[in-house]
Design a protein around this motif. Structure first.
Motif, short mmCIF file in Angstrom:
data_model
loop_
_atom_site.label_atom_id
_atom_site.label_comp_id
_atom_site.label_asym_id
_atom_site.label_seq_id
_atom_site.Cartn_x
_atom_site.Cartn_y
_atom_site.Cartn_z
N LEU A 34 22.90 -43.90 -29.12
CA LEU A 34 23.50 -42.58 -29.27
C LEU A 34 23.51 -42.14 -30.73
N VAL A 200 21.18 -32.72 -25.02
CA VAL A 200 21.62 -33.68 -24.01
C VAL A 200 23.11 -33.46 -23.75
N ARG A 201 23.43 -33.26 -22.50
CA ARG A 201 24.83 -33.04 -22.15
C ARG A 201 25.03 -33.27 -20.66
N TYR A 213 20.12 -28.01 -21.82
CA TYR A 213 20.49 -29.43 -21.79
C TYR A 213 19.85 -30.15 -20.62
N ASN A 215 20.46 -34.14 -18.72
CA ASN A 215 21.50 -35.17 -18.77
C ASN A 215 20.90 -36.45 -19.38
N PRO A 216 21.75 -37.32 -19.91
CA PRO A 216 21.25 -38.46 -20.67
C PRO A 216 20.34 -39.41 -19.89
N LEU A 228 19.32 -40.60 -27.97
CA LEU A 228 19.92 -39.36 -27.46
C LEU A 228 20.78 -38.73 -28.55
N VAL A 230 23.61 -36.12 -29.29
CA VAL A 230 24.65 -35.38 -28.57
C VAL A 230 25.66 -34.80 -29.55
N GLY A 233 28.72 -32.13 -26.28
CA GLY A 233 29.08 -32.96 -25.13
C GLY A 233 30.17 -33.97 -25.49
N TYR A 247 28.19 -41.64 -22.99
CA TYR A 247 26.82 -41.31 -23.36
C TYR A 247 26.06 -42.54 -23.84
#
Ligand code: BMP
Length: 259
Positions: A34, A200-201, A213, A215-216, A228, A230, A233, A247
């Motif tokens: 992350l 990404v969210r 967005y 998703n992860p 990722l 973020v 989010g 995440y």
């Protein structure tokens, strides 16, 4: 037969740049891919985020030109670097340098605290050459580097398939200073480069200014993201620590899967 790109945890030895290897090491040690986008407006808030969420991230992404008190906070960069060392994460300045080489040279000389910076390739290879020259002249070619903006998450962006191809070519040509790509689709990108995916969210598909967005899980498993990125989010979540954990565990599980 369709060639499936290996996930990050299964192609670490294919990474080329020392900073990419370093980041991959942090990802394995901390079990997180992350990158927190610290889109806040003051230095104090950035440092608070580092303290609160530093354990759950492999890198902090900043827009330091959006920090209104940057120039009245003389110890900020030093404190930021201390946090990064303490919690073991890298620093990415998302400046999106985009000008002719001479101008990028001057801009990049002020960013020597950042492990990585983002660069647009719209001006051609000169922008990347400038970064490379600064790194060589400061003896830091193996210590710092850049990420090329290859694709964008925003709707109706002007990036074409040819632009993507040409950007990847520049990345390969300057592999001693290009650590990876900011991209939406990592599937057909060189396995030697890291693919960082913003946009990404989990709890939204878009914002009101054309951001989109994924998703992860989808970003990694379908679009071959390695890291990722973020922001809201996590920043707008009622419990930021819980969101960061969520995440990072989804992302890390996905890059550790072999398919
Ligand atoms: P958020 O998750 O709040 O939408 O923030 C995304 C972050 O990633 C922002 O800091 C933005 O500048 C950056 N970004 C992006 O959203 N899309 C891109 O294509 C490239 C980016 O750097």
């Amino acid at each position: 037969k369709k060639i499936v790109k290996k996930t990050l945890q299964h192609r670490k030895e294919e990474l080329k740049h020392p900073v990419a290897k370093r980041l991959a090491g942090i990802i394995s040690d901390k079990k997180t891919n992350l990158v927190l986008s610290a889109d806040v407006s003051t230095c104090v808030e950035v440092l608070q985020l580092c303290g609160e969420l530093g354990d759950y991230i492999c890198m902090l992404k900043l827009h330091t030109d959006s920090l209104k008190d940057l120039h009245s906070s003389p110890t900020f960069i030093q404190e930021l670097q201390a946090c990064a060392v303490k919690s073991n994460f890298l620093l990415l300045e998302d400046r999106k340098l985009a000008d002719i080489g001479n101008t990028v040279t001057h801009q990049y000389e002020l960013l020597n605290w950042a492990d990585l910076v983002t660069v647009h390739t719209v001006a051609g290879p000169g922008s990347v050459m400038a970064i490379r020259n600064v790194l060589i002249s400061t003896g830091s070619l193996e210590k710092r580097g850049c990420l090329l903006v290859t694709e964008m998450s925003s709707e109706r962006n002007l990036i074409s398939a040819d632009y993507v191809k040409a950007t990847v070519e520049i990345a390969k040509e300057y592999s001693d200073c290009v650590v990876g790509l900011i991209c939406q689709d990592g599937r057909n990108k060189p396995s030697s480069l890291l693919c960082l995916t913003p946009g990404v969210r989990i709890d939204a598909h878009s914002d009101n200014l054309m951001q989109t967005y994924t998703n992860p899980d989808q970003a990694v498993r379908e679009n071959a993201a390695d890291l990722l990125v973020v922001g809201r989010g996590i920043l707008q979540a009622p419990d930021r620590i819980a969101a960061a954990k969520q995440y990072s565990s989804i992302g890390y599980l996905a890059i550790s899967a072999s398919d």
